[in-house]
Design a protein around this motif. Structure first.
Motif, PDB file in Angstrom:
ATOM      1  N   ALA A 245       0.774  -1.193   0.184  1.00  0.00           N
ATOM      2  CA  ALA A 245       0.137  -0.099   0.075  1.00  0.00           C
ATOM      3  C   ALA A 245       1.016   1.284   0.012  1.00  0.00           C
ATOM      4  N   ASN A 246       1.843   1.200   0.724  1.00  0.00           N
ATOM      5  CA  ASN A 246       2.799   2.407   0.695  1.00  0.00           C
ATOM      6  C   ASN A 246       3.426   3.154  -0.420  1.00  0.00           C
ATOM      7  N   PHE A 247       3.975   1.750  -1.101  1.00  0.00           N
ATOM      8  CA  PHE A 247       4.425   2.067  -2.619  1.00  0.00           C
ATOM      9  C   PHE A 247       3.346   2.520  -3.664  1.00  0.00           C
ATOM     10  N   LEU A 248       2.152   1.857  -3.537  1.00  0.00           N
ATOM     11  CA  LEU A 248       1.016   2.634  -4.060  1.00  0.00           C
ATOM     12  C   LEU A 248       0.684   4.004  -4.105  1.00  0.00           C
ATOM     13  N   ARG A 249       0.799   4.304  -2.624  1.00  0.00           N
ATOM     14  CA  ARG A 249       0.520   5.496  -2.305  1.00  0.00           C
ATOM     15  C   ARG A 249       1.979   6.480  -2.625  1.00  0.00           C
ATOM     16  N   ALA A 250       2.705   6.315  -2.999  1.00  0.00           N
ATOM     17  CA  ALA A 250       4.013   6.897  -3.140  1.00  0.00           C
ATOM     18  C   ALA A 250       3.989   7.368  -4.810  1.00  0.00           C
ATOM     19  N   ILE A 251       3.246   6.745  -5.655  1.00  0.00           N
ATOM     20  CA  ILE A 251       2.901   7.177  -7.041  1.00  0.00           C
ATOM     21  C   ILE A 251       1.671   7.807  -7.117  1.00  0.00           C
ATOM     22  N   ASP A 252       1.236   8.156  -5.983  1.00  0.00           N
ATOM     23  CA  ASP A 252      -0.168   9.038  -6.087  1.00  0.00           C
ATOM     24  C   ASP A 252       0.063  10.414  -6.816  1.00  0.00           C
ATOM     25  N   PRO A 253      -0.846  10.969  -7.544  1.00  0.00           N
ATOM     26  CA  PRO A 253      -0.461  12.219  -8.319  1.00  0.00           C
ATOM     27  C   PRO A 253      -0.291  13.573  -7.307  1.00  0.00           C
ATOM     28  N   LEU A 254      -0.607  13.252  -6.014  1.00  0.00           N
ATOM     29  CA  LEU A 254      -0.357  14.186  -5.059  1.00  0.00           C
ATOM     30  C   LEU A 254       1.125  14.540  -4.872  1.00  0.00           C
ATOM     31  N   TYR A 255       1.971  13.622  -4.924  1.00  0.00           N
ATOM     32  CA  TYR A 255       3.284  13.836  -4.639  1.00  0.00           C
ATOM     33  C   TYR A 255       4.060  13.930  -6.100  1.00  0.00           C
ATOM     34  N   LEU A 256       3.452  13.950  -7.023  1.00  0.00           N
ATOM     35  CA  LEU A 256       4.195  13.963  -8.460  1.00  0.00           C
ATOM     36  C   LEU A 256       4.799  15.452  -8.506  1.00  0.00           C
TER      37      LEU A 256
END
Length: 286
Positions: free
Chosen positions: A55-66
């Motif tokens: 889940a943390n790796f999926l969250r890391a590619i969230d557009p929020l952090y792009l």
């Protein structure tokens, strides 16, 4: 003869044990712990719950952090480019033009910033760049501006701080590469009709490639993980990946911080692989 060879291999194996133990204790084991924590989740009050999932790796590619990722890449790229443009003439002068007396003095001046804490030097830039700082005061007194410029807490300030901090790491590898240059090749090129420009383009620049690649690696990779300069000079509007990781650990969200750290490590290893493929020898990165 075969017995001697066997004994030599056995002694070599024993001699490798301390190095292998060191790597296991201080590299492999911490890395395994970070991988396990990155697969955990953050529980109430910051407690780490080990129900392993990606889940943390999926969250890391969230557009929020792009946006933070993009800012990290472009600031690291701009820092590397500016360091390269500023460093090559300095390294060239030190290696091929300066006399022995001046060369030693200038080399000492190049490494003098290392004698003080990077944190203190960053605070010094805050004094220079703030609205009531030295630069704005001089410009106001000279009548060049009528109100203070916004030099602090933006991407420009981060870039200035990064270039200042990383400049020696670009100058020194290029200097070493140019110092080893056989100057007879330059004389031979000019004897064959090449002017100074083409001698530089065809001889000096290609032979300084190991120093260039080493300098780019030494500047670009630390710039990717920088967090002190963006935090102090950039403020809240200039968050980079390093700040994201720092904030997660400060907020007791160690699983997500570990996942971001692993992704940054993977990016760094990928860049090192590209540098090695570009022809840089592993010894030149040491």
């Amino acid at each position: 003869m075969q017995s001697n060879a066997t004994n030599t291999k056995r002694r070599g194996g024993w001699l490798m044990l301390p190095a292998a133990g060191w790597l296991l204790l201080f590299l492999i084991a911490p890395l395994v712990i970070v991988v396990i924590v990155s697969l955990a989740t953050r529980g109430p009050y910051g407690k780490t719950i080990y129900d392993l999932s990606p889940a943390n790796f999926l969250r890391a590619i969230d557009p929020l952090y792009l946006r933070a990722y993009w800012r990290t890449v472009w600031i690291a790229t701009a820092t590397t480019a500016l360091c390269l443009i500023a460093s090559y003439p300095v390294a060239y002068y030190l290696a091929l033009r300066a006399g022995q007396r001046w060369k030693r003095l200038l080399l000492v001046l190049t490494v003098i910033p290392f004698w003080t804490s990077f944190l203190i030097r960053t605070y010094a830039w805050m004094l220079l760049l703030r609205s009531e700082g030295v630069i704005n005061s001089l410009l106001l007194h000279a009548g060049l501006i009528h109100e203070p410029l916004k030099l602090l807490y933006n991407d420009f300030a981060v870039l200035v701080g990064q270039v200042y901090g990383e400049l020696p790491f670009m100058i020194l590898p290029i200097y070493v590469a140019l110092e080893r240059l056989d100057t007879r090749l330059l004389e031979a090129a000019q004897d064959l009709g090449a002017n100074r420009f083409w001698t530089f383009v065809k001889v000096t620049l290609p032979l300084s490639r190991p120093g260039l690649v080493a300098g780019i690696v030494l500047v670009f990779i630390p710039s990717l993980g920088a967090f002190i300069t963006p935090d102090l000079l950039g403020g809240a509007k200039s968050i980079m990946v390093g700040n994201l990781i720092q904030n997660q650990f400060a907020q007791l969200n160690q699983p997500f911080g570990s996942a971001l750290s692993l992704l940054l490590t993977a990016a760094v290893l990928l860049l090192l692989a590209i540098a090695l493929k570009a022809g840089l020898k592993a010894a030149e990165l040491a």
